[in-house]
Design an enzyme around this catalytic site. Structure first.
Site, PDB file in Angstrom:
ATOM      1  CD  GLU A   1      -1.897 -10.213   4.569  1.00 18.48           C
ATOM      2  OE1 GLU A   1      -1.905  -9.287   5.333  1.00 18.48           O
ATOM      3  OE2 GLU A   1      -2.389  -9.775   3.319  1.00 18.48           O
TER       4      GLU A   1
ATOM      5  CD  GLU B   1      -1.800  -3.989   5.105  1.00 18.30           C
ATOM      6  OE1 GLU B   1      -1.366  -4.686   4.797  1.00 18.30           O
ATOM      7  OE2 GLU B   1      -2.975  -3.628   4.908  1.00 18.30           O
TER       8      GLU B   1
ATOM      9  CG  HIS C   1      -1.729  -1.473   1.188  1.00 22.07           C
ATOM     10  ND1 HIS C   1      -2.589  -1.646   0.312  1.00 22.07           N
ATOM     11  CD2 HIS C   1      -1.492  -2.388   2.291  1.00 22.07           C
ATOM     12  CE1 HIS C   1      -2.964  -2.890   0.667  1.00 22.07           C
ATOM     13  NE2 HIS C   1      -2.391  -3.558   1.730  1.00 22.07           N
TER      14      HIS C   1
END
Length: 258
Positions: free
Chosen positions: A222, A91, A53
């Site tokens: 993750e 995040e 991101h």
């Protein structure tokens, strides 16, 4: 999507020399976590770190929503905003911070580290461009760093993904071995494997563009569920992020056998 336990490979048995403390290494190699660790000409292997991101994605929906190639004849949005803890820690900030810490630790061991993005206030790059960056670098390993956002607050633990079924040789055993090394490094550092996705910390996937388009050994981590209170607390603290970084850097060095 397939999910199954995998046999350990020989590369996961290699134990590298102890890493310096994350705090000391970051201070010496990357004084500011707002900037990538400096790129220095080195003789060691190249590792590409892909912090998921970006901080500016949310304010540019038209740009990040545009479809791009995702492999297997599919398309996906250029990028997404990522998730956040219930208290609002994003995040993208976690991914960026951990990647910088991992990069500093690897740089201190003679690894040439490159990043798919150079700050945490930009937009993108798109997932296909991130894959192309790793491919063009000739990386020995490409590691995407993320955190999950399961709606179940009881769901917890990390999982590691690789492209499956493989589309090229690098997505076969090299990527499987990298995923296993990352899994083993996190588990040996005391992190629990996922209770809700995959099996034994491994979650093969066929829908992640960065993995599908890679021609280098690549895996996506993750690190945990940001909606779980305990994991959110760890991810939100510098000490917790240092633990994640230490585990990931040790795992990457074990995979590289350096």
């Amino acid at each position: 999507m397939l999910a199954g336990s995998l046999l350990l490979t020989s590369c996961t048995a290699h134990v590298p020399a102890p890493l310096p403390s994350p705090a000391a290494t970051i201070s010496a190699v990357a004084p500011s976590l707002g900037s990538p660790a400096p790129t220095v000409a080195r003789k060691g292997p190249v590792v590409v770190l892909d912090p998921g991101h970006n901080g500016g994605n949310a304010s540019h929906p038209r740009e990040i929503d545009k479809p791009v190639p995702a492999g297997r004849g599919e398309t996906k949005p250029c990028n997404t905003t990522g998730t956040a803890t219930k208290s609002g820690y994003p995040e993208h900030a976690f991914n960026w911070d951990v990647a910088q810490r991992v990069g500093a630790l690897l740089t201190a061991r003679g690894i040439l580290v490159q990043y798919t993005r150079q700050d945490d206030n930009g937009v993108g790059p798109c997932v296909d461009r991130r894959a192309a960056f790793g491919n063009d670098s000739g990386a020995a390993a490409v590691v995407a760093i993320h955190a999950d956002g399961s709606t179940s607050s009881s769901a917890h633990g990390f999982h590691v993904s690789y492209s499956d079924p493989p589309l090229n040789e690098a997505q076969g055993q090299p990527s499987v071995s990298l995923a296993e090394a990352l899994r083993d490094g996190l588990r040996q550092a005391g992190f629990a494997t996922s209770t809700y996705l995959g099996k034994n910390g491994i979650y093969p996937r066929d829908d992640l563009a960065g993995l599908n388009l890679s021609t280098r050994p690549a895996a996506l981590v993750e690190c945990g569920n940001m909606r779980n209170a305990a994991e959110a607390a760890a991810m939100s603290s510098p000490e917790g992020r240092a633990r994640y970084a230490q585990a990931l850097a040790t795992a990457i060095l074990a995979y590289l056998k350096v």
